[in-house]
Enzyme design. Structure first.
Site, PDB file in Angstrom:
ATOM      1  N   ALA A 114     -69.069  77.358 -60.839  1.00 31.67           N
ATOM      2  CA  ALA A 114     -69.657  76.018 -60.953  1.00 31.67           C
ATOM      3  C   ALA A 114     -69.399  75.158 -59.726  1.00 31.67           C
ATOM      4  O   ALA A 114     -69.755  73.994 -59.696  1.00 31.67           O
ATOM      5  CB  ALA A 114     -69.080  75.328 -62.187  1.00 31.67           C
ATOM      6  N   GLY A 115     -68.748  75.713 -58.703  1.00 30.09           N
ATOM      7  CA  GLY A 115     -68.450  74.904 -57.517  1.00 30.09           C
ATOM      8  C   GLY A 115     -67.014  74.413 -57.521  1.00 30.09           C
ATOM      9  O   GLY A 115     -66.631  73.574 -56.711  1.00 30.09           O
ATOM     10  N   LEU A 116     -66.197  74.931 -58.453  1.00 27.51           N
ATOM     11  CA  LEU A 116     -64.799  74.502 -58.520  1.00 27.51           C
ATOM     12  C   LEU A 116     -63.860  75.521 -57.872  1.00 27.51           C
ATOM     13  O   LEU A 116     -62.668  75.556 -58.168  1.00 27.51           O
ATOM     14  CB  LEU A 116     -64.387  74.253 -59.981  1.00 27.51           C
ATOM     15  CG  LEU A 116     -65.122  73.101 -60.677  1.00 27.51           C
ATOM     16  CD1 LEU A 116     -64.744  73.017 -62.147  1.00 27.51           C
ATOM     17  CD2 LEU A 116     -64.813  71.760 -59.997  1.00 27.51           C
ATOM     18  N   ALA A 120     -62.547  81.850 -55.303  1.00 29.72           N
ATOM     19  CA  ALA A 120     -61.339  81.919 -54.481  1.00 29.72           C
ATOM     20  C   ALA A 120     -60.114  82.095 -55.372  1.00 29.72           C
ATOM     21  O   ALA A 120     -59.232  82.909 -55.091  1.00 29.72           O
ATOM     22  CB  ALA A 120     -61.200  80.651 -53.652  1.00 29.72           C
ATOM     23  N   ASP A 162     -61.351  77.332 -49.599  1.00 31.15           N
ATOM     24  CA  ASP A 162     -61.104  77.514 -51.035  1.00 31.15           C
ATOM     25  C   ASP A 162     -59.895  78.413 -51.288  1.00 31.15           C
ATOM     26  O   ASP A 162     -59.095  78.152 -52.182  1.00 31.15           O
ATOM     27  CB  ASP A 162     -62.332  78.142 -51.723  1.00 31.15           C
ATOM     28  CG  ASP A 162     -63.504  77.168 -51.794  1.00 31.15           C
ATOM     29  OD1 ASP A 162     -63.427  76.097 -51.172  1.00 31.15           O
ATOM     30  OD2 ASP A 162     -64.497  77.487 -52.472  1.00 31.15           O
TER      31      ASP A 162
HETATM   32  C1  MEV Z   1     -67.587  76.217 -51.393  1.00 34.56           C
HETATM   33  O1  MEV Z   1     -66.618  75.741 -52.302  1.00 34.56           O
HETATM   34  C2  MEV Z   1     -67.454  75.493 -50.106  1.00 34.56           C
HETATM   35  C3  MEV Z   1     -68.332  75.975 -48.954  1.00 34.56           C
HETATM   36  O2  MEV Z   1     -67.963  75.174 -47.827  1.00 34.56           O
HETATM   37  C4  MEV Z   1     -68.120  77.417 -48.640  1.00 34.56           C
HETATM   38  C5  MEV Z   1     -66.747  77.713 -48.050  1.00 34.56           C
HETATM   39  O3  MEV Z   1     -66.073  76.815 -47.557  1.00 34.56           O
HETATM   40  O4  MEV Z   1     -66.378  78.907 -48.092  1.00 34.56           O
HETATM   41  C6  MEV Z   1     -69.783  75.732 -49.239  1.00 34.56           C
END
Ligand code: MEV
Length: 332
Positions: A114-116, A120, A162
């Site tokens: 979800a982008g959290l 990672a 991340d």
């Molecule tokens: C993803 O959380 C963040 C990005 O900058 C990708 C990354 O830093 O690996 C989009």
């Protein structure tokens, strides 16, 4: 023998995407974690079970003439998550030169993908649990590096941001350098009134990274100046964070969102959530992470409840999470 390792999710406060091109970013771990339990097997197989990834969205179709429903889930998201575990075990085993068949069980306290920063967290926790099971000690810097390698192996490209925060935890400024990332702790524990809103992801991180790369090769100068502007926002935000200047922090979030929008990584739903939060009194708001749906954050001191409602009305789901400084760890 059974070992459980956990690693935290994160929110990117400033600098996502530009960090892939060498600019600094500010990121913090949150109090939601991923747990990876690894147990030795008597054979050489690898079995992965991921029963709780907080991935919403299941469709059941009941046909008049059939007893059982047709079940559709967001399988590609589960598959993507599992590929970090599979690569994690493979690269951790390459790192230490040992191999064992294992059962891996994954549990998440936040929606995966979800982008959290869940990919990672999964990469770091898998490698940590597997190496510990094999009796191999690893320094935090090397674990962050290994986690980054796992992300790159699955996604094609990634910054070390991340994986650094999943490994070290805390509010960090991450600057990618030729020699490896420089990681500085920012001496602030909480940011008052930070609200996170979630909406379903329409595009994967790998796809968004590819899109930005292709925009950059079509319009190198324009995109490079956007990346530099994001880099300047990161420096200004760090100063604002350190002097507790929430009004400036909010404004900088708004500028950062505009620049991410110009890179083509926002969506209509995310923009609706970002703007609704501002209309409800947030000092600033932006998407967080790779974009393409996923999460946004709003800085809403004393307006949290109105902002959460506005996010819901705009079609998002407010998530209860706060900053935390606990990095990757082996659970008792
Ligand atoms: C993803 O959380 C963040 C990005 O900058 C990708 C990354 O830093 O690996 C989009």
């Amino acid at each position: 023998m059974k070992i459980t390792a956990s690693a935290p999710g994160k929110i990117a406060l400033f600098g996502e995407h530009a960090v892939v091109y060498g600019k600094p970013a500010i990121v913090s771990s949150i109090d939601k974690r991923i747990y990876v339990t690894i147990e030795e097997r008597s054979d050489d197989d690898l079995k992965i079970s991921a029963m709780d990834l907080h991935i919403p969205g299941i469709i059941l179709t009941y046909r008049k003439d059939q007893q059982l429903p047709k079940v559709e889930t967001n399988f590609s998201r589960v598959e993507e998550a599992i590929s970090y575990v599979q690569k994690g075990v493979y690269l951790a085993s390459e790192y230490c030169g040992k191999r064992k068949g294992v059962n891996v069980e994954v549990r998440s306290e936040m929606p995966v993908g979800a982008g959290l920063g869940t990919s990672a967290a999964l990469s770091v926790a898998t490698a940590y649990a597997y190496l510990t099971l094999l009796g191999v000690e690893i320094k935090r810097e090397s674990l962050a590096e290994l986690g980054h390698k796992i992300e790159v192996a699955v996604q094609g490209s990634a910054s070390p941001m991340d994986t650094a925060v999943a490994c070290f935890g805390g509010l960090l400024q991450v600057t990618p350098l030729q020699t490896g990332p420089s990681i500085e702790r920012i001496g602030v524990n909480q940011i008052p009134g930070l609200v996170i809103g979630y909406t379903a992801r329409e595009t994967t991180t790998a796809e968004l990274l590819k899109r930005v790369r292709s925009l950059r090769s079509s319009f190198p100068e324009a995109v490079e100046s956007i990346m530099s502007a994001i880099g300047s926002i990161v420096s200004a935000s760090r100063r604002a964070l350190e002097r507790g200047d929430l009004a400036s922090l909010g404004e900088l979030m708004n500028i950062n969102h505009g620049l991410l929008e110009s890179l083509g990584v926002s969506t209509k739903r995310l923009n609706d959530m970002v703007y609704s939060a501002r209309y409800a009194g947030a000092l600033g708001s932006k998407l967080t992470g790779a974009g393409g749906g996923g999460c946004m954050i709003a800085l809403s001191p004393s307006k949290e409840s109105a902002v959460k409602t506005a996010i819901q009305v705009a079609g998002g789901m407010p998530l209860a999470a706060s900053l935390s400084d606990i990095g990757a760890k082996i659970e008792d």
